[in-house]
Design a protein around this motif. Sequence first.
Motif, PDB file in Angstrom:
ATOM      1  N   GLY A 110       0.798  -1.220   0.000  1.00 19.41           N
ATOM      2  CA  GLY A 110       0.000   0.000   0.000  1.00 19.41           C
ATOM      3  C   GLY A 110       0.828   1.266   0.000  1.00 19.41           C
ATOM      4  N   ALA A 111       2.140   1.164  -0.297  1.00 19.75           N
ATOM      5  CA  ALA A 111       2.989   2.356  -0.338  1.00 19.75           C
ATOM      6  C   ALA A 111       2.502   3.319  -1.413  1.00 19.75           C
ATOM      7  N   ALA A 112       2.654   4.605  -1.157  1.00 19.00           N
ATOM      8  CA  ALA A 112       2.201   5.635  -2.087  1.00 19.00           C
ATOM      9  C   ALA A 112       3.362   6.116  -2.946  1.00 19.00           C
ATOM     10  N   ASP A 113       3.038   6.592  -4.135  1.00 22.32           N
ATOM     11  CA  ASP A 113       4.044   7.201  -5.007  1.00 22.32           C
ATOM     12  C   ASP A 113       4.663   8.392  -4.284  1.00 22.32           C
ATOM     13  N   GLY A 114       6.001   8.436  -4.214  1.00 20.19           N
ATOM     14  CA  GLY A 114       6.683   9.521  -3.530  1.00 20.19           C
ATOM     15  C   GLY A 114       6.938   9.276  -2.055  1.00 20.19           C
ATOM     16  N   GLN A 115       6.434   8.152  -1.525  1.00 15.15           N
ATOM     17  CA  GLN A 115       6.642   7.855  -0.107  1.00 15.15           C
ATOM     18  C   GLN A 115       8.123   7.590   0.162  1.00 15.15           C
ATOM     19  N   ARG A 116       8.602   8.063   1.324  1.00 16.79           N
ATOM     20  CA  ARG A 116      10.005   7.882   1.698  1.00 16.79           C
ATOM     21  C   ARG A 116      10.160   6.689   2.641  1.00 16.79           C
ATOM     22  N   LEU A 117      11.168   5.900   2.347  1.00 16.91           N
ATOM     23  CA  LEU A 117      11.487   4.738   3.173  1.00 16.91           C
ATOM     24  C   LEU A 117      12.859   4.996   3.807  1.00 16.91           C
ATOM     25  N   ARG A 118      12.933   4.984   5.135  1.00 17.04           N
ATOM     26  CA  ARG A 118      14.176   5.323   5.838  1.00 17.04           C
ATOM     27  C   ARG A 118      14.984   4.079   6.170  1.00 17.04           C
ATOM     28  N   LEU A 119      16.259   4.098   5.807  1.00 16.01           N
ATOM     29  CA  LEU A 119      17.191   3.054   6.198  1.00 16.01           C
ATOM     30  C   LEU A 119      18.179   3.680   7.175  1.00 16.01           C
ATOM     31  N   PRO A 120      17.947   3.512   8.479  1.00 20.68           N
ATOM     32  CA  PRO A 120      18.799   4.184   9.470  1.00 20.68           C
ATOM     33  C   PRO A 120      20.243   3.688   9.415  1.00 20.68           C
ATOM     34  N   GLY A 121      21.166   4.633   9.483  1.00 25.22           N
ATOM     35  CA  GLY A 121      22.579   4.297   9.538  1.00 25.22           C
ATOM     36  C   GLY A 121      23.187   3.880   8.220  1.00 25.22           C
ATOM     37  N   LYS A 122      22.434   3.975   7.106  1.00 26.08           N
ATOM     38  CA  LYS A 122      22.946   3.543   5.805  1.00 26.08           C
ATOM     39  C   LYS A 122      23.372   4.723   4.936  1.00 26.08           C
ATOM     40  N   GLY A 123      23.422   5.929   5.519  1.00 21.31           N
ATOM     41  CA  GLY A 123      23.852   7.098   4.772  1.00 21.31           C
ATOM     42  C   GLY A 123      25.353   7.296   4.867  1.00 21.31           C
ATOM     43  N   GLY A 124      25.771   8.577   4.885  1.00 17.42           N
ATOM     44  CA  GLY A 124      27.199   8.879   4.949  1.00 17.42           C
ATOM     45  C   GLY A 124      27.812   8.466   6.270  1.00 17.42           C
ATOM     46  N   PRO A 125      29.082   8.048   6.253  1.00 19.60           N
ATOM     47  CA  PRO A 125      29.736   7.628   7.487  1.00 19.60           C
ATOM     48  C   PRO A 125      29.977   8.799   8.426  1.00 19.60           C
ATOM     49  N   GLY A 126      29.852   8.540   9.719  1.00 22.18           N
ATOM     50  CA  GLY A 126      30.160   9.564  10.701  1.00 22.18           C
ATOM     51  C   GLY A 126      31.651   9.801  10.813  1.00 22.18           C
ATOM     52  N   LEU A 127      32.029  10.956  11.315  1.00 16.19           N
ATOM     53  CA  LEU A 127      33.426  11.316  11.481  1.00 16.19           C
ATOM     54  C   LEU A 127      33.778  11.376  12.956  1.00 16.19           C
ATOM     55  N   ASN A 128      34.976  10.924  13.269  1.00 20.62           N
ATOM     56  CA  ASN A 128      35.484  10.980  14.642  1.00 20.62           C
ATOM     57  C   ASN A 128      34.535  10.317  15.640  1.00 20.62           C
ATOM     58  N   GLY A 161      31.333   9.804  15.220  1.00 22.09           N
ATOM     59  CA  GLY A 161      29.940  10.219  15.087  1.00 22.09           C
ATOM     60  C   GLY A 161      29.095   9.151  14.419  1.00 22.09           C
ATOM     61  N   LYS A 162      27.782   9.224  14.614  1.00 24.03           N
ATOM     62  CA  LYS A 162      26.862   8.246  14.032  1.00 24.03           C
ATOM     63  C   LYS A 162      26.786   8.403  12.517  1.00 24.03           C
ATOM     64  N   ASN A 163      26.512   7.292  11.834  1.00 21.56           N
ATOM     65  CA  ASN A 163      26.274   7.348  10.401  1.00 21.56           C
ATOM     66  C   ASN A 163      24.964   8.068  10.114  1.00 21.56           C
ATOM     67  N   GLY A 164      24.886   8.677   8.951  1.00 21.11           N
ATOM     68  CA  GLY A 164      23.636   9.294   8.521  1.00 21.11           C
ATOM     69  C   GLY A 164      22.642   8.239   8.055  1.00 21.11           C
ATOM     70  N   ASP A 165      21.483   8.685   7.627  1.00 23.54           N
ATOM     71  CA  ASP A 165      20.430   7.783   7.159  1.00 23.54           C
ATOM     72  C   ASP A 165      20.309   7.853   5.639  1.00 23.54           C
ATOM     73  N   LEU A 166      19.786   6.797   5.063  1.00 28.74           N
ATOM     74  CA  LEU A 166      19.488   6.751   3.633  1.00 28.74           C
ATOM     75  C   LEU A 166      17.976   6.743   3.466  1.00 28.74           C
ATOM     76  N   TYR A 167      17.464   7.673   2.677  1.00 27.79           N
ATOM     77  CA  TYR A 167      16.029   7.761   2.420  1.00 27.79           C
ATOM     78  C   TYR A 167      15.763   7.349   0.968  1.00 27.79           C
ATOM     79  N   LEU A 168      14.931   6.342   0.809  1.00 33.29           N
ATOM     80  CA  LEU A 168      14.539   5.882  -0.519  1.00 33.29           C
ATOM     81  C   LEU A 168      13.190   6.502  -0.869  1.00 33.29           C
ATOM     82  N   ILE A 169      13.157   7.266  -1.945  1.00 34.58           N
ATOM     83  CA  ILE A 169      11.910   7.868  -2.400  1.00 34.58           C
ATOM     84  C   ILE A 169      11.330   6.960  -3.475  1.00 34.58           C
ATOM     85  N   MET A 170      10.214   6.333  -3.160  1.00 35.56           N
ATOM     86  CA  MET A 170       9.627   5.359  -4.078  1.00 35.56           C
ATOM     87  C   MET A 170       8.861   6.065  -5.197  1.00 35.56           C
TER      88      MET A 170
END
Length: 312
Positions: free
Chosen positions: A172-190, A192-201
């Motif tokens: 039932g996902a909608a067109d344009g809905q965002r799906l969050r993948l926590p910690g799968k974005g850019g790596p943290g520095l020193n 720090g926590k990794n960023g998140d990856l958002y998938l726009i369907m």
Amino acid sequence: MKYVDYYQVLGVSRDASLDDIKKAYRKLAHKYHPDVSKEADAEDQFKQIAEAYATLKDPEKRQAYDNLGRHPQGEEFVPPQGWQQGFNEGYGNFADVDLADLMAAFAAAQGGGKHHTRRGMRGEDFEITVPVTLEQIYSGAETDITVALPELDEHGLMHRRPRTFRVQVPKGAADGQRLRLPGKGGPGLNGGKNGDLYLIMRLQPHRLFRVDGQDLFIDLPLAPWEAVLGAVVQVPTPGGQVELTVPAGTTSDRKLRLSRRGLPGAQGAPGNLYAQVRIDVPKQPTARELELFSQMAGESAFDPRAQLYAGA
């Protein structure tokens, strides 16, 4: 070495805030990303933008860069004498070093101090558009996606590295809905926590169905006699074929509703499927068909254009 005005590269003032620098970088990185840009020099532009961002987002690197003073873009210059101290002997008079290497050397020298501590910085969030099919959002599905994500190397330069993720497309996902993948974005520095990856369907066009929210529309071709006499026909739906009763006297463009045969709702009842009637005729009628149509034309008093002449 040639001086690079990192503030000019990002299009920000020298007193720009970190948020302004991040916004400028994201805008330019998207514009000149080699995967999307059609500019001839996109890759070189992208590298210089990444170098500028890697320097100006780091408070210590930025302070060190500002200490170099202001120079015209591309001007040959030699760093102040104080910069000679604390670096490897191999940097000598800096004649064979570019500005990015110089800032990387500064960061390495600063990081080697006994009492030096640096605050952890959270990694950057990324947004990626992912194509999904109607079948996937109708039933929900697991799928593998591979995306090339920007990643900083040890010198603070940006590179792209393919990464594959197994994701669940929600039912039932909608067109344009965002799906969050926590910690799968850019790596943290020193630390720090990794960023998140958002998938726009992004829902892909379907060969049969048109989508309007949770409702679906499909063209339903009928023969002239089916429209006049009525008929029971098979209609495809995302869940399989179903029978539809076509009332006698059905006209072209009429919408026949199949209740709850549309897309499922993330919360609540599913949508409807609407079969939109399109009356078709034989492209190559047989002699008998022509005879029957001619007979009907001679005997029928029906005038489909009567309303055009009303009141004339």
